[in-house]
Structure formats: C-alpha cells, structure tokens
Design a protein around this motif. Structure first.
Motif, PDB file in Angstrom:
ATOM      1  N   ALA A 191       1.408   4.926  16.202  1.00 21.30           N
ATOM      2  CA  ALA A 191       1.419   6.026  15.246  1.00 21.30           C
ATOM      3  C   ALA A 191       2.833   6.560  15.040  1.00 21.30           C
ATOM      4  O   ALA A 191       3.623   6.607  15.972  1.00 21.30           O
ATOM      5  N   PRO A 192       3.153   6.992  13.812  1.00 19.86           N
ATOM      6  CA  PRO A 192       4.463   7.560  13.538  1.00 19.86           C
ATOM      7  C   PRO A 192       4.591   8.966  14.079  1.00 19.86           C
ATOM      8  O   PRO A 192       3.600   9.650  14.312  1.00 19.86           O
TER       9      PRO A 192
ATOM     10  N   PHE B 182       0.834  -1.203   0.000  1.00 18.42           N
ATOM     11  CA  PHE B 182       0.000   0.000   0.000  1.00 18.42           C
ATOM     12  C   PHE B 182       0.868   1.254   0.000  1.00 18.42           C
ATOM     13  O   PHE B 182       0.542   2.237  -0.658  1.00 18.42           O
ATOM     14  N   ARG B 183       1.974   1.204   0.759  1.00 18.93           N
ATOM     15  CA  ARG B 183       2.885   2.357   0.781  1.00 18.93           C
ATOM     16  C   ARG B 183       3.400   2.644  -0.623  1.00 18.93           C
ATOM     17  O   ARG B 183       3.420   3.789  -1.073  1.00 18.93           O
TER      18      ARG B 183
ATOM     19  N   VAL C 177      -2.217   4.513   5.885  1.00 18.65           N
ATOM     20  CA  VAL C 177      -1.723   4.831   4.540  1.00 18.65           C
ATOM     21  C   VAL C 177      -2.846   5.421   3.696  1.00 18.65           C
ATOM     22  O   VAL C 177      -2.670   6.441   3.021  1.00 18.65           O
ATOM     23  N   GLU C 178      -4.016   4.798   3.739  1.00 18.66           N
ATOM     24  CA  GLU C 178      -5.145   5.286   2.953  1.00 18.66           C
ATOM     25  C   GLU C 178      -5.599   6.654   3.436  1.00 18.66           C
ATOM     26  O   GLU C 178      -5.963   7.522   2.638  1.00 18.66           O
TER      27      GLU C 178
ATOM     28  N   VAL D  52       3.859   8.680   4.862  1.00 19.79           N
ATOM     29  CA  VAL D  52       3.480   7.358   4.354  1.00 19.79           C
ATOM     30  C   VAL D  52       4.565   6.335   4.683  1.00 19.79           C
ATOM     31  O   VAL D  52       4.273   5.197   5.056  1.00 19.79           O
ATOM     32  N   ASP D  53       5.828   6.727   4.531  1.00 16.51           N
ATOM     33  CA  ASP D  53       6.947   5.831   4.836  1.00 16.51           C
ATOM     34  C   ASP D  53       6.890   5.341   6.285  1.00 16.51           C
ATOM     35  O   ASP D  53       7.335   4.238   6.594  1.00 16.51           O
ATOM     36  N   GLU D  54       6.366   6.172   7.169  1.00 18.17           N
ATOM     37  CA  GLU D  54       6.323   5.828   8.590  1.00 18.17           C
ATOM     38  C   GLU D  54       5.021   5.134   8.998  1.00 18.17           C
ATOM     39  O   GLU D  54       4.901   4.643  10.119  1.00 18.17           O
ATOM     40  N   ALA D  55       4.035   5.134   8.096  1.00 15.94           N
ATOM     41  CA  ALA D  55       2.728   4.553   8.424  1.00 15.94           C
ATOM     42  C   ALA D  55       2.858   3.057   8.702  1.00 15.94           C
ATOM     43  O   ALA D  55       3.563   2.343   7.989  1.00 15.94           O
ATOM     44  N   THR D  56       2.153   2.601   9.710  1.00 16.33           N
ATOM     45  CA  THR D  56       2.283   1.198  10.132  1.00 16.33           C
ATOM     46  C   THR D  56       1.037   0.361   9.865  1.00 16.33           C
ATOM     47  O   THR D  56       1.031  -0.836  10.132  1.00 16.33           O
TER      48      THR D  56
END
Length: 201
Positions: free
Chosen positions: A198-199, A15-16, A60-61, A51-55
């Motif tokens: 959370a990032p 997804f990223r 991401v969406e 987005v790179d940090e989203a887990t």
C-alpha cells in the motif's frame, strides 16, 4: 472505470491514466456546478496523488469510487445552499486555500475588506452556520480523509490542520463526527491500503 482506449502497455498505469482523466473531468464539472475552485482542485490533488501511488488495479478503482462519492456529497451540500454573495464566496475560497493554517474571522474580514462583525452576520445568513463552525467542519472533513487514506498520527493531523493540540483535535472531531478519531479510523480505514504494497501519504 470504463476504458475504451489503452494509454499505456502497463495495465495498472493504464487504469491510473484513465482515473486521472476522469477526476479532471469531475473536477471541471463540479467547478462549473458551483464548487469553489480551491476546494475542487484541493480534492483533485489529494486523490490524484493517491492514484499515482496506487500499485494495483483494485486500489485505483477504489480510490476512483471514493473520489466520486466525495465530490457527489460535497456538491449535494452546495446545491442545498443558496447562492452566496461575493464576500462569502471569497471567504470559502480562502478557507480551502488555507486549510493548513489557523484561520480567524479577522483574517477573513481583512481579506474581503469588511468589518468582522458584519462579515460574521453575512456568512451566517448565507451559509446557515458561523464562520468558526464552518472552518472546523471543513478541517474535520479533511481530517477524515487523512484518517481514512493515510497512517498519519493524530498529532500529525492536528498539526497539519492547525489545531492548538492533539487533544483539541480529538475533542472537536469527537463532537462533530460522534466517534473518536481512533474509532473512525478503525471502521473506515481502507483495508486495501493496509497491505504491504500500500502507498503512504
């Protein structure tokens, strides 16, 4: 995010990847549509970093949707304005590239080789506002992103955007937005970013 091709066996990473590809396309289309390159790439860098940090896939969406809405709103603002002359366009690019610095009319006049008073008049004629107001508006837009997507303190945000003090930042923000930074954060801060995974910006 619509996906036809799997780029990674890790679903979140997949997804990223697709989100970043989508943002790259949106950035290019916006530049072709008249958005200053510095602004478009600064926005792209901001959202790609998040987005790179989203887990999670949901995060991401959510970031993808927020980025698309942000680009759409700014493009609408651009489309509602007349085509700018080269000096004014150069000023816009300079402002976006130096958002974290104190920017004066004299700095911009020197950059475009025009007298400050003439540049001020030219900018107001073409943009419908003064240079000072435009710079503050862009700084406040950036501050809103920081308040919405990070846990930076008001003092940090004021310092990063080169406001003279935290109180000055709060005063300008409240005047421009109609609510205080605290009220804005409480109503707009992304709930998914407040989870333990959370990032951080």
């Amino acid at each position: 995010i619509a996906m036809k091709t799997r780029l990674s066996t890790d679903l979140v990473q997949n997804f990223r990847y697709h989100c970043i590809i989508s943002l790259a396309m949106v950035t290019r289309f916006c530049i072709e549509g008249g958005m200053p390159g510095e602004q478009a790439y600064r926005m792209s860098d901001f959202y790609i970093h998040k987005v790179d940090e989203a887990t999670t896939i949901d995060l991401v969406e959510e970031l993808h949707d927020a980025a698309c809405m942000d680009y759409a709103k700014r493009m609408q603002q651009i489309k509602n304005k007349p085509v700018c002359s080269k000096p004014v366009t150069l000023c816009l690019n300079y402002i976006y590239a130096h958002m974290h610095e104190k920017i004066t009319t004299e700095d911009l006049a020197e950059e475009v080789h025009l007298h400050p008073s003439y540049l001020s008049r030219l900018f107001r004629e073409q943009m419908g506002c003064t240079l000072h107001d435009y710079i503050l508006d862009q700084k406040i837009q950036t501050a809103k992103q920081m308040l919405q997507f990070s846990e930076r303190s008001y003092a940090e945000i004021a310092n990063l955007l080169a406001f003279s003090s935290q109180s000055h930042f709060i005063q300008v923000f409240s005047k421009k937005v109609g609510v205080t930074p605290r009220q804005f954060r409480e109503s707009e801060y992304r709930s998914t970013l407040m989870r333990g995974d959370a990032p951080k910006m």
